[in-house]
Enzyme design. Structure first.
Site, PDB file in Angstrom:
ATOM      1  N   CYS A  77     -33.937   9.973  26.267  1.00 46.59           N
ATOM      2  CA  CYS A  77     -33.817   8.936  27.305  1.00 46.59           C
ATOM      3  C   CYS A  77     -35.021   8.918  28.233  1.00 46.59           C
ATOM      4  CB  CYS A  77     -32.538   9.128  28.107  1.00 46.59           C
ATOM      5  SG  CYS A  77     -32.511  10.631  29.091  1.00 46.59           S
ATOM      6  N   GLN A 116     -14.756  18.594  20.701  1.00 48.26           N
ATOM      7  CA  GLN A 116     -13.452  17.957  21.004  1.00 48.26           C
ATOM      8  C   GLN A 116     -13.637  16.443  20.976  1.00 48.26           C
ATOM      9  OE1 GLN A 116     -11.431  19.675  24.410  1.00 48.26           O
ATOM     10  NE2 GLN A 116     -11.646  21.738  23.633  1.00 48.26           N
ATOM     11  N   CYS A 117     -14.041  15.828  22.099  1.00 48.70           N
ATOM     12  CA  CYS A 117     -14.283  14.378  22.010  1.00 48.70           C
ATOM     13  C   CYS A 117     -15.528  14.119  21.189  1.00 48.70           C
ATOM     14  CB  CYS A 117     -14.398  13.754  23.395  1.00 48.70           C
ATOM     15  SG  CYS A 117     -16.041  13.872  24.132  1.00 48.70           S
ATOM     16  N   MET A 254     -47.197  12.317  31.845  1.00 44.51           N
ATOM     17  CA  MET A 254     -47.218  13.451  30.919  1.00 44.51           C
ATOM     18  C   MET A 254     -45.806  13.619  30.345  1.00 44.51           C
ATOM     19  SD  MET A 254     -50.374  14.384  31.031  1.00 44.51           S
ATOM     20  CE  MET A 254     -50.327  15.894  30.117  1.00 44.51           C
ATOM     21  N   GLY A 255     -44.969  14.315  31.080  1.00 48.06           N
ATOM     22  CA  GLY A 255     -43.596  14.517  30.596  1.00 48.06           C
ATOM     23  C   GLY A 255     -42.686  13.354  30.954  1.00 48.06           C
ATOM     24  N   GLY A 345     -47.966  17.899  36.411  1.00 45.15           N
ATOM     25  CA  GLY A 345     -47.017  16.873  36.875  1.00 45.15           C
ATOM     26  C   GLY A 345     -46.099  17.432  37.938  1.00 45.15           C
ATOM     27  N   ARG A 417     -34.233  31.055  44.827  1.00 49.46           N
ATOM     28  CA  ARG A 417     -33.760  29.677  44.948  1.00 49.46           C
ATOM     29  C   ARG A 417     -32.243  29.675  45.051  1.00 49.46           C
ATOM     30  NH1 ARG A 417     -32.247  26.651  40.191  1.00 49.46           N
ATOM     31  NH2 ARG A 417     -33.558  24.882  40.708  1.00 49.46           N
ATOM     32  N   ALA A1058      -0.807  12.665  30.674  1.00 46.91           N
ATOM     33  CA  ALA A1058       0.273  13.521  31.174  1.00 46.91           C
ATOM     34  C   ALA A1058       0.717  14.589  30.171  1.00 46.91           C
ATOM     35  CB  ALA A1058       1.467  12.677  31.618  1.00 46.91           C
ATOM     36  N   GLU A1240      -2.933  19.220  30.609  1.00 50.82           N
ATOM     37  CA  GLU A1240      -3.177  19.190  32.049  1.00 50.82           C
ATOM     38  C   GLU A1240      -2.974  20.511  32.799  1.00 50.82           C
ATOM     39  OE1 GLU A1240      -0.639  15.714  33.156  1.00 50.82           O
ATOM     40  OE2 GLU A1240      -2.582  14.945  33.734  1.00 50.82           O
TER      41      GLU A1240
END
Ligand SMILES: Cc1cc2nc3c(=O)[nH]c(=O)nc-3n(C[C@H](O)[C@H](O)[C@H](O)COP(=O)(O)OP(=O)(O)OC[C@H]3O[C@@H](n4cnc5c(N)ncnc54)[C@H](O)[C@@H]3O)c2cc1C
Ligand code: FES
Ligand code: FES
Length: 1336
Positions: A77, A116-117, A254-255, A345, A417, A1058, A1240
């Site tokens: 992406c 799973q999904c 660059m990236g 960058g 950090r 449920a 659940e």
């Protein structure tokens, strides 16, 4: 090169096939190119910003210098196609498929139940595949690092890691290998004997043509011209300098990990982009005695690998800066980001919270820059970082390289950090600190401290350093330094990102951490067992019967190969349009005008749909309250859907949507919080109340009364597949086919029919699979489907609507945030005699299912406790935030948190007599057959068994002692434990969701087709239905196919929600199969020796119907709110969970050391699926209570609209030791095959981590002299945890100018004995469960 030249031809390979693109568009990312142009839909869209890993692919490049091939994972992406010249891209389709050969990675993740999904699975597969290409025998750390950039919302990661672990010679799951920490034989949820071996000869070879191109052909600069941008890719430094001189404002991409998101999410636009990724000088690395010089184009992964090599090669004392950088690089972004993001960058992006810049600056690193004027060297210091995203570089200057010196004698450096999530999350505060001592003394010669996250850019603590230089590094000096630092790093209350108190605290406590380590330096200068029954040992059960066995999710393999089709993978229809929603920018306003004229002028825009276009009902009615489909006259939240633009493609629709002008008149006094709602009495009615006993009277008779409260934030569903649908008008008789990703196709069907004013029989809704839902794809999906259908209706064309992650998060709402107040009356011996609880749920701008949520809150407020006088009141607050909706647990996780918090408060109040809340829990638990507060009789035997077993399995008693001992020995790290029970109802009082139907066909060839009303969302319902049909028809599961959920096959279905999907649909499938099996009885009798095939053939010849419908009527349940009694549920699922955490009090960071869960799920139909649900729900709960935080602006704008701002648990958040046990010998007469619903309940058990953190915080507070109750709201983020610990540093920030008493600080030389805990990512997951006596 002239920028006027014609566009060049781009040449790269995808999955071994050559791609030549004559019209490469600089704005096109590889993800859309793969999905839309090449129709390779295995690579998924999850966020579009590099934050989720769903789009992971492998990029391979030939390196002529070394004659080697470099393979790295990357986020498609963020990868511009124009950058792919000469590259070979491998997608999930390129490594294996079910038609030829499945790749071992695909097979093992699937067989280990890691899909799973399945929406995250291709990305996981590609991350792991790339690792194996580079290192065929990885260790655990390699695996967790490789998967660190991939998010999964379903599995809880353990099974994915388990599948990947099978490649590690050190950790082969299922063997007794020495490096595994299993104390007993590990469990076998999958058979590891027949796994495909990893065979590198099966991998696609790197295309020889690309090698020839790189070796033989002269490298020439390239230019690609798009609609709005020009992309120039020079090959020499001279050319690059020339280009930058003529276009100083053009970014060097660059990236693309900074520029890309800026273009995508912030609307940045650059007419010219310069891409210097082929300029060799930018990738050179030179090592000298003085240090190492990295070409500015080197990726962070390359930098990391080289530094790792250097710290092995050269003396340790020279590597202080390198090790500090490595410390930061290990947690910076995910692997995919580090593989492409460049060191140059990162520096030039000058993020305020860059992790590397404080280290570079404190470490005296330098930049070599070049421009037409020549070269110069720049010291990376405070003068370099001049503002947000700004440096002192001249616009035409190019960073050529970055020099990192070796450290000198007496010089020490550290980096720290603190981020909302340990990995793959931008830091809240990050720092680089370097000190140099005068030889042979503790006198400071040089000190350099830089912070990120506390200003618009990397900030130097110059004055603090100056105050310390020349002095001894001792407590006195440092004590003054803290005061100076507090003065120097002062944040304005409006600091972007907020968290001012926390950030200021962190600046101090990170310096304190540095102090501890330096004092130490100066001082120096002077997982579990299993009782698993082997697969196939189910006593008395036929070997063919799959029920009770850990059968793999039936689509797992196709999910892992990318062949599984999700909604947006459906090929584009002829003439298809794309729909983009236009939403309100005001929280509460009148709509004066909607001007669509400019939008309609955008090329490709076909129409704009407003409320006026709805031919039928313009609203939906949930729980008796109307909710407009599109806003007509008024908007009531930011994100309220007003209209929708339809265009030939998504880009055009987006452009059109941006040009719709809505004139508003703000209405006074928007309401955002529950307090404001209470003040203005802004509620959805009715409010609910329930009482047992006489609470008011009981308060007069108790030893103690305590009042407290807790707030619980909302939770974004963050299903990996965003809301998606395609509506296709058939063109005749007003028929519509709707393909959508939803949990309740029947509701979508009804809604669409009513919106269009047509009968339901003209609309068929089809759900093949859903990429995660968790409650968020019931009502909201239906409303968006109505809008999309109006567009299809009006234009007569197919319309697709796929929400982007940010839109989805803004529009579709979340779990209800709740404010819970309690007043509790209790005795000295711990018995709770009376409790009065109030719940205020923030429903947002519409009622949606809120009234049902607040009912469920009240029905669960007792959890596991028999409080004789118990009262609960709940109300749904109407506010001007996006409407909240169902989310796994449906109010129960909110309700029970308030109850358990009350128990905790009682324990803390009685502190001297009762040390631990567990004792209060035990005293008050239901002990015998009892009535709940709504007069429902039940037997808590299995609840108590789960509790006892959990304590025993977790070794609660002795670990409690160890925790106490640990806390005595450690001042800044504290451990905490909590054991939490759960009693969770299954089924629902709502008639509409208490029934199910199925349709089963037997074909002449003996194959069986099953349709039922449940939707497959990853919970494995189709797998379980296949098991049910297999048992009932007495045939192998391989003969049974489960088809998509289709309202024209099985009508009037219930939502898959449920936790009762299997209970209801299982019974319906069983019913249909029993009917068919009985019909076949005559032919079986005629030919007892026959086979299934011969019986089916005979039945057909004898004209016996081979098709049957099944039906399940459900239980007769009711709840009478007037009488406050009822039987609203069929049965309870019980469980208990013990978690232990370790908290770093200085930063609020925590790690779950161990979790043990014991669940009573009856006789599991499929233990692997159920364990997947248990682990996945637990991790989701852990996210809810400790990590996930929705943030709104003061005017109601949701800030957290993607994975970069909203952190769901990642692989780094799994407990280091994770044990799941299934209670044996549990029967359940109320559900199919004695199983129990499990989707659940376990989510609430994630709160054990919350209460363990609270326990650790309590220990820290005791040392700060604070005993007794305190409020810790949920989620217990590092910020809340750190501030609650009340360290001297947080106190100092609060007091601001009062000097911190040196004596309140600990003995400094003593480092916590277990400092490596947080560094221990080399985790071993262990888990186990009892396979119950599962025979029928
Ligand atoms: C999901 C995600 C997570 C992240 N997590 C972290 C994190 O935890 N910590 C952290 O510190 N950062 C993090 N980042 C930021 C990331 O490290 C930076 O975006 C990255 O290092 C920038 O490098 P790039 O090559 O991608 O820059 P690009 O986006 O290609 O370019 C960025 C800028 O640098 C300029 N530039 C690039 N090279 C040069 C050069 N040689 N000379 C002059 N100018 C140049 C460009 O003109 C442009 O303005 C994250 C980013 C993402 C997307
Ligand atoms: S879609 Fe690319 S990282 Fe999320
Ligand atoms: S299986 Fe990972 S997101 Fe669903």
């Amino acid at each position: 090169m002239s920028e006027n030249k014609e566009t060049d031809c781009l040449c790269f390979y995808v999955n071994g096939k050559k791609v030549t693109e004559n019209n490469a568009d600089p704005e096109t990312m590889l993800l859309s190119y793969l999905r839309e142009r090449l129709r390779l839909t295995g690579t998924k869209y999850g966020c579009g910003g590099g934050g989720c890993g769903a789009c992971t692919v492998m990029v391979s490049r030939y390196q002529p210098g070394t004659k080697t091939i470099l393979h790295y994972s990357a986020n498609a992406c963020l990868l511009p196609v124009c950058q792919l010249q000469g590259a070979a891209v491998t997608t999930v389709e390129g490594i294996g498929n079910t038609r030829t050969r499945v790749h071992p990675v695909q097979e093992r993740i699937a067989k280990a139940h890691g899909s799973q999904c399945g929406f995250c699975t291709p990305g996981m597969v590609m991350s792991m595949y790339t690792l194996l290409r580079n290192k065929p025998q990885p260790n655990m750390e390699d695996i967790t690092v490789a998967l660190g950039g991939n998010l999964c919302r379903c599995t809880g990661y353990r099974p994915i890691v388990d599948g990947c672990k099978t490649f590690s010679p050190m950790c082969f799951v299922g063997t007794h290998d020495i490096d595994c920490v299993f104390q007993e034989p590990p469990p076998q949820l999958f058979d590891q004997e027949d796994l495909l071996p990893l065979d590198p000869t099966q991998d696609l070879i790197f295309p020889p043509e690309l090698i020839l191109m790189a070796e033989m052909e002269p490298q020439v600069s390239q230019l690609f011209r798009g609609e709005r941008m020009v992309w120039v890719s020079p090959v020499s430094l001279e050319e690059l300098i020339q280009l930058k001189t003529s276009h100083p404002q053009a970014p060097l991409v660059m990236g693309n990990t900074n520029i890309g998101p800026d273009i995508k999410f912030k609307g940045a636009w650059h007419p010219i982009i310069i891409s210097p990724t082929r300029v060799q000088e930018l990738f050179e690395v030179t090592k000298t005695l003085q240090g190492v010089c990295f070409g500015a184009g080197c990726s962070l992964s390359v930098v990391k690998a080289l530094l790792e090599g250097l710290v092995q090669e050269i003396p340790e004392e020279k590597t202080e800066i390198y090790r500090s950088l490595l410390q930061q690089l290990g947690n910076l972004g995910g692997q995919q980001i580090r593989n492409v993001a460049s060191i140059g960058g990162n520096i030039v992006s000058a993020y305020p919270n860059s992790d590397l810049n404080p280290v570079f600056a404190a470490g005296n690193c330098t930049l070599n820059v070049v421009s037409k004027r020549g070269r110069r060297e720049i010291l990376l210091n405070k003068d370099f970082f001049v503002g947000f995203g700004k440096t002192s570089l001249k616009p035409d200057e190019i960073v050529l390289s970055v020099f990192i010196p070796v450290s000198r004698q007496g010089e020490f450096m550290r980096a720290f950090r603190q981020a909302p999530r340990k990995e793959n999350a931008l830091a809240t505060v990050t720092t680089g600190m370097r000190v140099m001592f005068i030889e042979g003394s503790s006198v400071v010669k040089e000190l350099s401290i830089y912070y990120g996250g506390v200003g618009p850019c990397t900030v130097s603590a110059t004055k603090t350093c100056a105050a310390v230089i020349g002095r001894k590094w001792d407590e006195q000096t440092l004590s003054e330094a803290y005061t100076q630092l507090l003065d120097e790093i002062s944040l304005s209350p409006s600091h972007p990102g907020g968290q001012v108190e926390f950030r200021r605290s962190l600046t101090l406590s990170l310096l304190f951490k540095f102090n501890l380590q330096m004092l130490h330096k100066l001082w120096e200068m002077v997982w579990t067992g299993s009782l698993f029954a082997p697969i196939g040992s189910l006593l008395g059960q036929s070997g063919d019967d799959p029920v009770g066995r850990p059968i793999m999710h039936r689509s797992a393999i196709s999910q892992a190969t990318g062949e599984a089709v999700y909604c947006d993978d459906i090929p584009k229809m002829d003439g298809e349009l794309h729909l983009v929603l236009v939403t309100s920018t005001r929280p509460h306003a009148k709509i004066l005008d909607i001007d669509i004229s400019e939008a309609l002028r955008v090329p490709g825009v076909v129409d704009v749909i407003t409320s006026k276009d709805i031919p039928g009902k313009k609203f939906r009615t949930f729980t008796g309250i109307d909710e407009g489909i599109l806003a007509q006259n008024e908007v009531s939240c930011v994100g309220h859907m007003v209209c929708a633009v339809v265009a030939d493609n998504r880009k055009q629709a987006k452009r059109g949507a941006a040009l719709v002008k809505i004139a508003y008149e703000d209405l006074p006094g928007p309401v955002f919080t529950v307090e404001e709602a209470i003040e203005k009495q802004s509620f959805f009615l009715p409010q609910r109340m329930i009482e047992r006993g006489n609470v008011d009277e009981a308060f007069d008779k108790v030893d103690h009364i305590y009042e407290g409260e807790i707030r619980l934030g909302g939770q974004e569903h963050f299903y990996m597949e965003t809301q998606s649908m395609v509506v296709v008008p058939s063109g005749e008789e007003r028929e519509l086919k709707v393909y959508l990703s939803c949990q309740h196709p029947t509701y979508a069907q009804e809604s669409i029919a009513e919106t269009l004013g047509i009968p339901s029989n003209r609309v068929s809704c089809h759900v093949k699979r859903v990429g995660g839902a968790f409650g968020g794809k019931v009502t909201k999906t239906s409303i968006i489907a109505c809008i999309t259908s109006v567009a299809a209706w009006k234009t007569g064309r197919a319309v697709r609507c796929v929400l982007e992650r940010g839109e989805d998060m803004l529009i579709t709402g979340a779990r209800h945030p709740v404010l819970g107040k309690h007043k509790v009356g209790f005795m000295n011996d711990g018995r709770i005699i009376a409790a009065d609880l109030h719940y205020y749920a923030n429903s947002g701008n519409t009622a949606d299912e809120s009234l049902l949520v607040i009912e469920k809150i009240l029905l669960h407020l007792d959890n596991a406790y028999n409080v004789p006088n118990l009262r609960g009141r709940s109300v749904a607050c109407k506010t001007n935030l996006p409407s909240n909706t169902a989310f796994r647990g449906f109010g129960v996780p909110q309700s029970m948190l308030v109850t358990e918090n009350m128990i905790n408060d009682v324990a803390m109040k009685l502190g001297c007599n009762f040390l631990f809340p567990e004792q209060i829990r035990e005293i008050n638990m239901y002990k015998e057959v009892s009535l709940t507060h709504y007069k429902f009789e039940f037997d808590p035997k299995n609840l108590l068994r789960c509790w006892d077993e959990c304590k025993e399995k977790s070794d609660y008693g002795s670990r409690r002692k160890s925790v106490a001992q640990f806390n005595q020995q450690n001042r800044w790290k504290k451990r905490g434990m909590a054991t939490i029970p759960i009693k969770f109802d299954i089924f629902s009082v709502r008639v509409s969701v208490r029934q199910a139907a199925s349709l089963v066909h037997i074909y002449k060839d003996g194959s069986v087709l099953v349709s039922h009303g449940g939707t497959e969302m990853g919970q494995g319902i189709h797998t379980k239905m296949q098991q049910v049909a297999s048992r009932e028809l007495h045939i192998p599961a391989s003969l049974i196919h489960i088809t998509e959920t289709d309202t024209s096959a099985v009508p009037n279905t219930c939502p898959s929600a449920a936790s009762f999907g299997t209970d209801a649909n299982g019974m319906a499938v069983k019913d249909a199969c029993e009917i068919l099996y009985q019909r076949l009885e005559p032919v079986r009798k005629q030919n007892p020796e026959g086979t299934w095939q011969t019986w089916v053939t005979s039945a057909f010849i004898q004209r016996i119907s081979l098709s049957a419908t099944g039906y399940y009527r459900g239980h007769d349940l009711y709840m009478d709110w007037e009488k406050q009694e009822g039987q609203p549920y069929a049965y309870f699922t019980y469980g208990a969970c013990c978690s232990e955490v370790e908290v770093d009090c200085l930063t609020g960071d925590y790690r779950t050391v161990r979790t043990d869960i014991v669940m009573d799920i009856g006789r599991s139909i499929n233990p692997s699926v159920d364990i997947g649900q248990i682990e996945g729900a637990f991790i989701q709960g852990l996210g809810l209570y400790t990590l996930e935080e929705l943030k709104f602006s003061p005017s109601g704008v949701l800030y957290t609209r993607g994975p970069s701002q909203y952190k769901i648990p990642a692989v780094c958040d799994i407990p280091l030791q994770f044990n799941v046990y299934l209670l044996s010998g549990s029967d359940n007469p109320h559900a199919i095959y004695s199983s129990k619903g499990i989707g659940e309940p376990v989510l609430f058990l994630g709160s054990s981590v919350f209460f363990a953190i609270k326990d650790a915080v309590a220990a820290a507070r005791v040392e700060a002299g604070m005993v007794g109750t305190f409020t810790l709201n949920s989620p217990a983020t590092p910020e809340r945890t750190c501030l609650a610990c009340n360290t001297p540093f947080t106190q100092k920030v609060r007091r601001c100018h009062q000097p911190v008493s040196i004596h309140s600080l600990p003995q400094p030389i003593m480092l916590d004995p277990n400092p490596s805990m947080f560094a221990n990512l080399n985790m071993e997951f262990s888990y186990c469960f009892h396979l119950t006596d599962l025979q029928t």
